[in-house]
Design an enzyme around this catalytic site. Structure first.
Site, short mmCIF file in Angstrom:
data_model
loop_
_atom_site.label_atom_id
_atom_site.label_comp_id
_atom_site.label_asym_id
_atom_site.label_seq_id
_atom_site.Cartn_x
_atom_site.Cartn_y
_atom_site.Cartn_z
N ARG A 1 0.85 -1.20 0.00
CA ARG A 1 0.00 0.00 0.00
C ARG A 1 0.88 1.24 0.00
O ARG A 1 1.88 1.32 0.71
CB ARG A 1 -0.90 0.03 1.23
CG ARG A 1 -2.21 -0.74 1.05
CD ARG A 1 -3.13 -0.47 2.23
NE ARG A 1 -3.64 0.89 2.23
CZ ARG A 1 -3.66 1.69 3.30
NH1 ARG A 1 -3.21 1.27 4.46
NH2 ARG A 1 -4.15 2.91 3.19
N GLN B 1 9.39 10.15 -4.52
CA GLN B 1 10.46 9.22 -4.18
C GLN B 1 10.88 8.44 -5.42
O GLN B 1 12.07 8.25 -5.68
CB GLN B 1 9.96 8.20 -3.14
CG GLN B 1 9.78 8.77 -1.78
CD GLN B 1 11.04 8.55 -0.99
OE1 GLN B 1 12.04 9.23 -1.20
NE2 GLN B 1 11.04 7.60 -0.11
N GLU C 1 14.27 3.42 -2.59
CA GLU C 1 15.34 2.81 -3.38
C GLU C 1 14.84 2.03 -4.60
O GLU C 1 15.50 1.98 -5.63
CB GLU C 1 16.19 1.93 -2.47
CG GLU C 1 17.06 2.80 -1.58
CD GLU C 1 17.46 2.16 -0.27
OE1 GLU C 1 16.57 1.75 0.48
OE2 GLU C 1 18.66 2.08 0.00
MO1 MOS Z 1 19.91 4.21 2.24
S1 MOS Z 1 21.58 3.83 1.11
O1 MOS Z 1 19.57 2.80 3.07
O2 MOS Z 1 20.22 5.57 3.15
#
Ligand code: MOS
Length: 762
Positions: free
Chosen positions: A648, A658, A725
């Site tokens: 979610r 992000q 990420e």
């Molecule tokens: Mo990130 S490289 O886990 O701040």
């Protein structure tokens, strides 16, 4: 209330007064404080009698200091002291004192500990003066006589020294044992790829320079504004290194101007600023220069080899992935590079191998999807090569080998909507009808290519505490020593609490960035929502239950007979779900119960027994269009579609930011970033924003982000798995694959600069 809370509560146009729901787009609650300059960063906090420290860096890469000449520096007007290993205050002598919460195996670096030089750029002195200018000038006058020893900083020259690291780091999993017989399967299969990959050193380069302002109180208490991804990690480190009790040190990181992993460990400016504050018994600020931002950890240079083998119908028979990365002489920096190759595609024979080589460098440090950024890159470029060998569409090859269960271990995924990512991403991008052959599309002087790749990252949950205080006026303050490095923590945590309590967002403040707040982990690994968010949800549930009990006890309460499951928190009230007019305002409940403020605390521990039965991952499918100029070799990434499966999504606006941020950094990895060393000096030479390239607006074109439906209650009670990420992983591979499709040139090293695009080698 602190300044911070006042700044956050300043009304903003975007903030709105209506009910807030997670899963909707909400602008940052800290946006106004940031654009109006009210948000103060580590180097911006004032103090009376503040002294300024400037670091002097080692010109030598290895050796022993014979002598230091500080006379000229001390003679500069306004200079207060020059600190070196000879006159610094006492610091601890055991390794354990220097182990911060994310330290890998080994002996952490100790700033100004002794006369040993272990890398070029190492801090060797701190000049402290009444003004920054005096300190900076005097720093240029400090000279060293160093007994220089030969050094080695070149990975390719030292590969024969590679060794298997000890797996002593939280979050690090060594490669699992081989599955099947990979070599035999590779030899027997009809279609094969065997490719080597290279990725150079990268530095995080957040805009905000590393800085620490140490404000010394009259009682000797140190309040430290530090650039870090965890105030509690810095507090822990300072108290251990200097032997100061926890109550004597407070660390704050209320605002952080980007970090990308560089703030996961305390950096040396913190140690030096505290040294100076203790030595001089006054407040001290130390800010690093942009050049010094290249002297405390980086994404490690890595060489990889991937071998893939398949049947003619595309069925994968063998996956073999090896990586060799660099680390420092003192620590084993480890990251998960190759393991991803055992998690993505169904295959009976998988062999993974990861080794390190010690170089005369500072210890590398996590950077933007550490390990996956280049590990998945190699796998996904090799998959594209295999698709071409098979004369198969690259997306069709991925679908052919889609894994419904984790290939390398006998486990299910906690959730995996990657197929939806492929389908929705391809549709949005317009992948269908893509010609298989490279050099099929061109316009003017530019070849056009379409590439795709899969992305994968962990869906982690750590443990955290949160507290919540509901005041009689209906204002709610929720706290945890979390961090917002620009990702949206303030906003998302406030949303989770506001939704739970049925309060408008402007009545809710999330307080973070202070080591005295309830325990929170480092902000890393895209895990703050699953971790701190779940703690916030937990503390709010406790608050709900307590409020409900108070509400039931009130005279004539319409909720007296109700069960907790029959009520909801909405519109600032508790009300019956099926009879909404039976509602009691939260403020009335507190006032009528004679409660001035209601406080709850909560400890969120992950349900590890349940979680470990599953592999918990987030996934993406990335589709990229590039245009490559035939004459100049310039690559433009003109379109990116990224489809994300990350459970979610709590705030679709900040989550989209992000992911677009991740795409930008993926393009950066693909085309721009590399720190070039002069190995004769053992030093990074392009240590500035002019020569270390990061993308600017002109490099970034259309980006489309899609979140596919996913809800994962194994990773977190919120259904969220975390984003950040995952936006980056796979992007550089998709760019590489698109360059191949455009030009017929296969590039296996990053960054893919014009010389490589035009040149003979990879
Ligand atoms: Mo990130 S490289 O886990 O701040």
């Amino acid at each position: 209330m602190t300044d911070l809370i006042e700044a956050l509560q300043a009304p903003t146009a975007d903030r709105g007064t209506g009910p807030v729901r997670t899963g909707t787009p909400v602008s940052r609650v800290d946006g106004r404080a940031k654009v109006t300059g009210q948000a103060k960063y580590a180097a911006e906090h004032p103090a009376p009698d503040l002294a300024y420290g400037v670091v002097v860096s080692s010109p030598a890469a290895k050796g022993t200091i014979r002598s230091i000449d500080t006379r000229a520096a001390l003679a500069v007007e306004g200079v207060v002291e020059v600190l070196t290993h000879l006159n610094r205050p006492k610091i601890r002598s055991f390794d354990i004192a220097y182990k911060d919460m994310t330290a890998p195996a080994g002996s952490p670096f100790r700033p100004l500990y002794d006369g040993h030089v272990m890398y070029s750029g190492q801090p060797l002195a701190l000049v402290v003066a009444e003004t920054f200018e005096a300190a900076r000038y005097a720093a240029s006058l400090v000279t060293f006589d160093i007994d220089v020893e030969p050094h080695g900083t070149k990975l390719s020259a030292n590969l024969d020294r590679a060794y298997k690291p000890k797996p002593l780091k939280a979050g690090f999993e060594p490669p699992p044992d081989e599955k099947g017989n990979t070599d035999a399967a590779f030899d027997a299969a009809p279609v094969k790829v065997d490719a080597e990959f290279y990725s150079g050193v990268e530095h995080h380069n957040p805009m905000e320079l590393f800085a620490s302002t140490v404000i010394r109180g009259d009682d000797g208490h140190l309040t430290i504004y530090d650039k870090t991804q965890s105030s509690q990690n810095s507090r822990w480190y300072v108290s251990h290194v200097f032997g100061l009790s926890k109550s004597k040190v407070t660390v704050r990181n209320t605002y952080v101007g980007g970090a990308f992993g560089s703030g996961l460990r305390p950096q040396y400016q913190l140690t030096l600023a505290v040294m100076a504050a203790l030595h001089l018994k006054r407040s001290v600020r130390v800010v690093l220069t942009r050049q010094q931002m290249f002297t405390f950890g980086h994404r490690p240079e890595t060489v990889q080899r991937v071998k893939l083998a398949a049947e003619r119908d595309g069925t994968l028979r063998a996956i073999w992935h090896q990586a060799i990365a660099e680390t420092s002489p003192i620590e084993d920096y480890v990251e998960v590079v190759v393991n991803w190759s055992g998690l993505l595609y169904a295959c009976d024979n998988i062999k993974l191998d990861y080794k390190l080589v010690k170089l005369d460098q500072y210890t590398p440090i996590d950077m933007r999807a550490p390990g996956a950024a280049h590990g998945v890159h190699a796998l996904e470029v090799a998959m594209d090569e295999l698709a071409y060998e098979l004369k198969m569409d690259p997306l069709a090859l991925r679908l052919k080998n889609y894994a419904d269960r984790v290939p390398i271990e006998d486990k299910p995924y906690s959730s995996k909507e990657l197929r939806a990512c492929y389908e929705l991403g391809a549709k949005k991008f317009g992948w269908e009808g893509r010609p298989l052959e490279p050099r099929s599309m061109r316009e003017g002087t530019e070849f056009i290519g379409w590439g795709m790749a899969t992305g994968v990252w962990d869906a982690m949950q750590m443990f955290a505490r949160a507290s919540a205080v509901l005041h009689a006026d209906g204002k709610l303050v929720v706290s945890s020593a979390a961090t917002d490095i620009g990702t949206g923590t303030y906003t998302v945590m406030a949303m989770i609490a506001a939704e739970a309590m049925g309060l408008p967002l402007e009545d809710v403040t999330f307080q973070l960035g202070d080591s005295t707040l309830p325990v929170a982990p480092i902000e890393g690994g895209s895990s703050h929502v699953t971790t701190v968010g779940s703690a916030v949800a937990g503390v709010c549930e406790k608050l709900q239950k307590t409020l409900f009990k108070h509400a039931q006890k009130l005279r004539g309460s319409p909720l007296a007979e109700a069960k907790f499951k029959d009520v909801e928190f909405a519109g600032g009230t508790i009300r019956l779900k099926h009879r909404q007019e039976a509602a009691l305002p939260l403020t009335a409940i507190l006032n009528d119960s004679g409660v001035v403020k209601l406080e709850e605390k909560y400890l969120m521990l992950p349900n590890m027994l349940k979680q470990r039965k599953f592999r918990r991952l987030v996934h993406s499918a990335v589709f990229v269009e590039v245009r490559v100029d035939e004459q100049t070799g310039m690559v433009r990434v003109t379109r990116v579609t990224s489809a994300i499966a990350a459970g979610r999504i709590m705030n679709t606006k900040t989550a989209t930011s992000q992911i677009t941020g991740g795409i930008v950094w993926g393009i950066s990895q693909a085309l721009h970033e590399e720190s070039y060393a002069d190995h004769r000096l053992g030093r990074f030479m392009n240590h500035n924003y002019a020569e270390y390239h990061v993308p600017v607006n002109a490099d970034i074109h259309a980006m489309d982000v899609i979140f596919v439906e996913e809800d994962d209650r194994i990773v977190s009670r919120l259904g969220a798995k975390g984003v950040g990420e995952i936006g980056l992983v796979g992007v550089a591979a998709a760019v590489s694959n698109a360059i191949w499709h455009a030009t017929g040139k296969r590039l296996r090293s990053t960054p893919m600069t014009p010389d490589k695009v035009l040149g003979g080698g990879p």
